[in-house]
Motif scaffolding. Structure first.
Motif, short mmCIF file in Angstrom:
data_model
loop_
_atom_site.label_atom_id
_atom_site.label_comp_id
_atom_site.label_asym_id
_atom_site.label_seq_id
_atom_site.Cartn_x
_atom_site.Cartn_y
_atom_site.Cartn_z
N LEU A 82 9.41 -6.25 -3.63
CA LEU A 82 10.44 -6.82 -2.75
C LEU A 82 11.42 -5.75 -2.30
CD1 LEU A 82 11.19 -10.22 -4.54
CD2 LEU A 82 9.88 -9.84 -2.43
N THR A 83 11.80 -4.86 -3.22
CA THR A 83 12.73 -3.78 -2.87
C THR A 83 12.12 -2.85 -1.83
OG1 THR A 83 13.71 -3.84 -5.09
CG2 THR A 83 14.08 -1.85 -3.78
N SER A 143 9.62 -3.53 0.22
CA SER A 143 9.33 -4.23 1.47
C SER A 143 10.59 -4.43 2.31
CB SER A 143 8.67 -5.58 1.17
OG SER A 143 8.40 -6.28 2.37
N PHE A 144 11.60 -5.06 1.71
CA PHE A 144 12.80 -5.37 2.50
C PHE A 144 13.72 -4.17 2.67
CE2 PHE A 144 11.42 -9.53 0.87
CZ PHE A 144 11.35 -10.23 2.07
N GLY A 169 6.12 -2.39 4.67
CA GLY A 169 6.70 -3.61 4.12
C GLY A 169 5.67 -4.70 3.95
#
Length: 421
Positions: A316-317, A319-320, A391
């Motif tokens: 998540l880190t 990707s976003f 991402g």
């Protein structure tokens, strides 16, 4: 077997603990030497592949060949360990890799790209031996210390992984003094490290931990005294452990392999890229004892799930935060931590869920599967990166994490053991 190994069945519980402690330290020293050899080898592999092929697009084939070689040798070396013990198996893996290193230098001298790839494939035997070392650390371990002992050997990889690539400069100086072709000098250090590793295993890994464990299992009294060398077979749990280790490895390799390309396209310089990968490697190995102790105290499957949580945070880190170099670096650090927790706990779980008769066979299968998954993941990651970007890649590989969590056999594994004495 020598006399000491043939008397293994008569060893007391205290004797077994002393042998186990000594074995862990010998394996750790072997991992340092193996890591030095492997790190120095791969640091120039891509450059040599591009140079001999005349095409930069072929530079990744060196690492791919080593990964394939790791898979090819995993099962045969495990079978050799089963028949003749860890000492001969680990020695054979490093000796075969030594032949591969010599062939790398030969390929550069005669400017043969096919020979270079064949040489790197052979070097994969050394990586198979390095992977097998973590399982060798569990041969005589108890339920209460299995994760810790395995993780110490994994941690030792940190030293070689960090120092190996940094031997390039001194190696070039040594190579020039010896009249070696450009870019082959660092392989002098590789050869020295391989020879020392071979000598270490041949001379010091006695009594052989696997042969000692086999004798202990054969004697009911010794098996009871050694506290969990003999285990009931749990094939479903063992298959889950193999899957969890392979999935974490595939997720890690897929994202890690594409990170330098992504950062380069976003304007990061080589120093930043190198720092990011270094922190990722630090996360992979430096904290492995923490996860080893955690798996002993809270449970193998529970620690695997903690690893999946770290992988989720990493993906998540990354990707976003894909447009932020800092966020990607944090994501890569978390990725290494998640891999470490999953690999340490999963390897301990595989050993614990396998009867003595099935143990080495499944360990070899696990190393084979994780190497194949890594190779496939690295190849497919490039395709996905070109399709939906970095991402998107980070989110897609999260499917494997979901599968590991969903299949967790929480009700099938025993409660953590308490170490005595």
């Amino acid at each position: 077997m020598d006399g000491r190994e043939s008397d293994a069945a008569a060893l007391t519980a205290d004797d077994l603990r002393r042998v186990q402690r000594r074995t862990v330290w010998i394996l750790s020293a072997g991992q340092v030497l193996g890591g030095l050899a492997f790190g120095a080898t791969l640091s120039l592999g891509a450059v040599l592949a591009a140079q001999l092929s005349g095409n930069d697009s072929f530079s990744g084939l060196a690492a791919a060949a080593v990964t394939l070689g790791t898979a090819v040798f995993a099962i045969p070396l495990a079978a050799l360990a089963r028949r003749s013990g860890r000492r001969l198996s680990l020695t054979a893996g490093m000796a075969i890799a030594l032949i591969g290193v010599v062939l790398v230098v030969t390929a550069v001298v005669i400017e043969s790209f096919p020979l270079l790839l064949a040489a790197f494939l052979i070097i994969g035997a050394g990586q198979s031996a390095n992977l097998q070392s973590r399982f060798a650390a569990t041969d005589l371990a108890t339920d209460a210390s299995r994760g810790r002992d395995l993780s110490i050997v994994v941690w030792a990889t940190t030293i070689g992984a960090v120092l190996g690539p940094n031997l390039t400069g001194p190696g070039e100086a040594v190579g020039a003094a010896l009249g070696m072709p450009p870019l082959t000098g660092p392989y002098v250090f590789t050869i020295v490290a391989q020879v020392l590793g071979i000598a270490l295993y041949l001379v010091a890994l006695r009594p052989d931990p696997l042969l000692t464990a086999q004798h202990a299992v054969a004697q009911e009294a010794s098996a009871r005294t050694s506290n969990a060398i003999a285990k009931a077979d749990q094939p479903v749990v063992a298959r889950y452990a193999i899957f969890a280790v392979a999935a974490a490895h595939g997720v890690m390799v897929s994202v890690m392999a594409m990170t330098p390309v992504h950062l380069l396209h976003h304007g990061a310089d080589l120093t930043i890229i190198g720092l990011t990968i270094s922190l990722h490697v630090l996360g992979m190995f430096a904290f492995s004892p923490v996860f080893g102790i955690l798996s002993d105290r809270v449970g193998r499957v529970q620690t695997i799930l903690i690893g999946q949580g770290l992988l989720v945070a990493a993906l998540l880190t990354a990707s976003f935060g894909q447009d932020s170099t800092f966020a990607v670096t944090v994501g890569l650090m978390l990725l290494g931590l998640g891999w470490s927790a999953s690999t340490v706990a999963g390897s301990a779980l595989l050993t614990e869920a396998s009867s003595e008769a099935m143990r080495t066979r499944r360990q070899g299968l696990s190393d084979f599967v994780m190497s194949i998954v890594a190779a496939a993941g690295a190849i497919l990651a490039g395709v996905v990166l070109g399709w939906i970007g970095y991402g998107g890649l980070a989110l897609v590989v999260g499917i494997a994490v979901i599968a590991v969590v969903g299949l967790a056999p929480l009700g099938r594994t025993p409660a953590p053991a308490v170490e005595r004495g």
